[in-house]
Design a protein around this motif. Structure first.
Motif, PDB file in Angstrom:
ATOM      1  N   SER A   1      -4.230   6.746  -7.758  1.00  9.22           N
ATOM      2  CA  SER A   1      -4.380   6.415  -6.037  1.00  9.22           C
ATOM      3  C   SER A   1      -5.277   5.146  -6.109  1.00  9.22           C
ATOM      4  O   SER A   1      -6.055   5.139  -6.787  1.00  9.22           O
ATOM      5  N   ILE A   2      -4.976   4.349  -5.229  1.00  2.69           N
ATOM      6  CA  ILE A   2      -6.065   3.434  -5.030  1.00  2.69           C
ATOM      7  C   ILE A   2      -7.003   2.769  -3.821  1.00  2.69           C
ATOM      8  O   ILE A   2      -6.090   2.962  -3.216  1.00  2.69           O
TER       9      ILE A   2
ATOM     10  N   VAL B   1      -9.410   3.606   5.233  1.00  2.00           N
ATOM     11  CA  VAL B   1      -8.052   3.814   4.222  1.00  2.00           C
ATOM     12  C   VAL B   1      -8.618   4.438   3.249  1.00  2.00           C
ATOM     13  O   VAL B   1      -7.776   5.448   2.538  1.00  2.00           O
TER      14      VAL B   1
ATOM     15  N   ILE C   1      -7.656   7.986   3.602  1.00  3.70           N
ATOM     16  CA  ILE C   1      -5.478   7.807   3.271  1.00  3.70           C
ATOM     17  C   ILE C   1      -5.480   8.482   1.480  1.00  3.70           C
ATOM     18  O   ILE C   1      -5.250   9.131   1.247  1.00  3.70           O
ATOM     19  N   SER C   2      -6.542   7.679   1.054  1.00  4.27           N
ATOM     20  CA  SER C   2      -5.971   7.456  -0.351  1.00  4.27           C
ATOM     21  C   SER C   2      -6.746   8.205  -1.414  1.00  4.27           C
ATOM     22  O   SER C   2      -6.106   8.674  -1.645  1.00  4.27           O
TER      23      SER C   2
ATOM     24  N   LEU D   1      11.058   5.076   3.729  1.00  6.43           N
ATOM     25  CA  LEU D   1       9.875   4.712   4.911  1.00  6.43           C
ATOM     26  C   LEU D   1       9.178   3.228   4.793  1.00  6.43           C
ATOM     27  O   LEU D   1       9.067   2.382   5.597  1.00  6.43           O
TER      28      LEU D   1
ATOM     29  N   MET E   1      -2.814  -0.689   6.811  1.00 11.01           N
ATOM     30  CA  MET E   1      -2.197  -0.282   7.073  1.00 11.01           C
ATOM     31  C   MET E   1      -0.929  -0.804   8.107  1.00 11.01           C
ATOM     32  O   MET E   1      -1.434  -1.746   8.918  1.00 11.01           O
TER      33      MET E   1
ATOM     34  N   TYR F   1      -0.174   9.056  -5.890  1.00  7.41           N
ATOM     35  CA  TYR F   1      -1.163   8.929  -4.728  1.00  7.41           C
ATOM     36  C   TYR F   1      -1.772  10.351  -4.753  1.00  7.41           C
ATOM     37  O   TYR F   1      -2.388  11.435  -5.202  1.00  7.41           O
TER      38      TYR F   1
ATOM     39  N   LEU G   1       3.741   8.835   5.365  1.00  9.07           N
ATOM     40  CA  LEU G   1       3.287   8.865   4.481  1.00  9.07           C
ATOM     41  C   LEU G   1       3.844  10.451   3.617  1.00  9.07           C
ATOM     42  O   LEU G   1       4.058  10.714   2.923  1.00  9.07           O
TER      43      LEU G   1
ATOM     44  N   TYR H   1       0.766  -1.513  -0.008  1.00 11.11           N
ATOM     45  CA  TYR H   1      -0.060   0.113   0.090  1.00 11.11           C
ATOM     46  C   TYR H   1       1.137   1.234   0.427  1.00 11.11           C
ATOM     47  O   TYR H   1       0.390   2.294  -1.076  1.00 11.11           O
TER      48      TYR H   1
END
Lengths: 328, 320
Positions: free
Chosen positions: B90-91, B158, B161-162, A236, B100, B86, B113, A226
């Protein structure tokens, strides 16, 4: 949290009780009799021998029924009394053990810690370098697979006898008395090096192999993919993988540290290094019930303590264990 | 137009040879469009999504071009592609439940990130909290570990986030498969809201469940054995499916009000072909009720009416 720890403590106490019971039982199952051994070594005439046998049997508390001996044993433990050594009569077992422990610590703590740090670093590094993965790692596999005894003997023979760089026996020169002088320190370090190096090499390989495999596994985990999909830099992704791969290594380290007081039996025998491992061998050879019990008691306490520490450390570093704790 | 792919081929390298999982996909996606991508397991849906963002071995780029907002996407070059990830594409991955890091607090992970992509986390803080509100998550989740969240909560986290960097294209890969029906609907509608609020320009929604697409998608694309077989606006494809496979797929859905106690729900007999050595011509021919000789030749993916594309020899005859 409280409930979790009180349950843990209960389990540890139960384990301690069982382990110590076995520790008491096993020497008594050995064929032969320590007093007989002692007398035959002294080669005393039959009449005198009978008298002495009676005396010593009583002195060691072996004249009462077994169940009584067992209760006496527990009672003594809580008074910090581990009895008197048969083999080094009349020295107290605690004194004999405390004399050996510093040598174990000096040998094992650095070898365990340094090999752990270096092995993990190297393993994580090898996981991303095909070249290292194909050269050094197979060598560590080979070292891991080699019987340790043979490796140690080979090192003692080549470095100690053929090239004569290092002495191969004892913890310091036989002509010296332990003191805080510079000459003694040098002698101590020279004697210390070979056993240390042999332990370091073998353990280094083990940690490195473990770490390499764990890192590769973690890099294939979903959370790594991911992060990559979202364009996170390699540093990272690797940082996370390394952190998570460390968890089983921490367990391994703590278990290893718990066994430190047990000494390294094979090492200490090969290099005649006067730690607990060496002592244990002497005790078994001489059927020294009390010394065997004493050594094992130390090992049991060490392992249990280390396990307990891992339980605590894990709660701190891995949130997943906390979850389980609240659940119960 | 947001996305345009041209004859995209991505294979999987195996010891037995190349598995042709995505064999020539050409389609365009308009700005603001939600495209549903449907098909059975192994038909190449996820391969299409993955190849647009992270094309890693054993996947192998064979040919084809992809343009996003007029810019070429260098999907074959992992390094060059990184600046698009991103921020532009993005996915929401199939494995969103495990996406995560289990040993990092969610907020900290997001922070790290963002920082690693050269974005100041402080700048995005308000936006992040705003979006958490939108998907019904409390702000406390940021100080929690993933394990403390339920499956549905992780999925929504998620999603947030994505989509945080407002990508032009978002791909949602089978995100509803592990959820129960009521949660499925809620999650899908949140994605529509994301589009309506312009967080994302366009969305590819991958699923094997056509009934969800009917509710949220503007258009539906059906894949079969590594190829696109039909693409049309949602109303059109559900009301007037043209490809035999799409027809069978839609007719195998249960209908509201119908009782299936007496007659059984129809399935599609047979299995999809092996993609290691797919058959010549139409890949559906062996299961197709309308198969004829011409099907041994590969049917082109053509427009038969405005916005409706089909890859089938028989369709042309039906229409004309």
């Amino acid at each position: 949290m409280k409930r979790y720890f009180s349950r843990k403590v209960f389990i540890y106490i139960l384990t301690f009780f069982l382990a110590v019971t076995i520790d008491w039982l096993v020497p008594r199952f050995m064929p032969g009799n320590p007093v007989q051994n002692m007398l035959s070594r002294a080669s005393i005439q039959s009449d005198a021998a009978e008298v002495m046998r009676g005396y010593y049997t009583k002195a060691f508390g072996l004249d009462v029924p077994l169940w009584q001996q067992y209760l006496n044993f527990w009672q003594a433990i809580f008074h910090g009394d581990l009895g008197v050594s048969v083999y080094m009569f009349p020295e107290k077992v605690t004194n004999v053990i405390f004399r050996a422990v510093p040598y174990d610590l000096a040998l094992l703590v650095p070898s365990v810690l340094l090999s752990w740090i270096a092995g993990n670093k190297f393993g994580a590094f090898a996981a991303r370098s095909r070249w290292l993965d194909n050269t050094i790692l197979p060598i560590t596999y080979l070292l891991r697979a080699t019987p340790y005894m043979w490796l140690a003997i080979l090192m003692a023979w080549s470095l100690g006898i053929v090239w004569g760089i290092f002495p191969i026996s004892g913890a310091y020169s036989f002509s010296m008395q332990p003191s805080f002088s510079f000459a003694f320190l040098v002698s101590f370090l020279r004697h210390w090096f070979l056993p240390f190096a042999s332990l370091f090499i073998v353990q280094f390989g083990g940690w490195a192999i473990g770490m390499r495999n764990m890192i590769i596994y973690e890099l294939e985990e979903d959370y790594s993919h991911y992060l990559e999909s979202l364009g996170a830099p390699r540093s990272l992704v690797r940082k996370y993988a390394f952190r998570n791969a460390m968890l089983p290594q921490i367990t391994g380290l703590a278990l290893r540290l718990g066994q430190v007081v047990a000494g390294a039996l094979a090492t200490e025998i090969v290099f005649s290094y006067p730690g607990i491992g060496y002592l244990l061998l002497q005790a078994i050879n001489n059927q020294d019930y009390f010394l065997i019990q004493g050594c094992f008691l130390f090992i049991v306490i060490g392992v249990l303590l280390a396990n307990f520490i891992i339980d605590v450390v894990y709660v701190i570093v891995d949130p997943r264990t906390r979850q389980g704790m609240e659940g119960t | 137009m947001a996305l345009k792919t041209d004859d995209l081929r991505v294979y999987y390298q195996t010891l037995k040879g190349d598995v042709k999982a995505l064999d020539g996909a050409s389609f365009t996606l308009e700005d603001g469009e939600i495209m549903g991508l449907a098909g059975e397991s192994g038909c190449g849906k996820s391969t299409l999504a993955k190849s647009l963002i992270l094309l890693k071995p054993p996947m192998k780029y064979v040919e084809g071009r992809v343009r996003l907002d007029g810019e070429e996407l260098p999907i074959w070059d992992d390094e060059k592609m990184n600046s698009f990830r991103y921020k532009n594409v993005s996915i929401i991955p199939q494995y969103a439940m495990n996406a995560m890091n289990p040993t990092r607090k969610i907020g900290k992970m997001v922070k790290e990130l963002l920082k690693s992509r050269g974005i100041s986390p402080g700048e995005k803080r308000d936006e992040l909290e705003h979006r958490l509100d939108l998907v019904d998550l409390t702000r406390d989740v940021l100080s929690m570990y993933p394990i403390e969240l339920s499956g549905g909560m992780k999925q929504r986290m998620v999603m947030v986030i994505s989509s945080l960097l407002d990508p032009s294209l978002l791909m949602a890969d089978e995100i509803t498969s592990a959820l129960d029906v009521s949660t499925q609907k809620a999650v899908s509608e949140m994605l529509v809201e994301f589009r309506d609020k312009d967080f994302i320009k366009s969305l590819i929604f991958i699923t094997h469940d056509i009934s969800i697409l009917y509710q949220i998608a503007d258009s539906i694309t059906v894949m079969y054995a590594g190829k696109l077989v039909e693409r049309a606006p949602t109303e059109e494809i559900t009301g007037r499916p043209l490809h035999p496979y799409t027809k069978l797929l839609i007719s195998s859905l249960p209908k509201i009000g119908a009782k299936y106690t007496e007659e059984k729900l129809e399935g599609i007999p047979g299995k999809p072909p092996e993609l290691l050595e797919p058959p010549e011509g139409c890949r559906f021919k062996n299961r197709c009720p309308k198969k004829e000789e011409e099907c041994d030749e590969e049917p082109p993916f053509r427009e038969v009416s405005p916005g409706h594309k089909v890859a089938c020899w028989k369709v042309k005859k039906d229409v004309s």
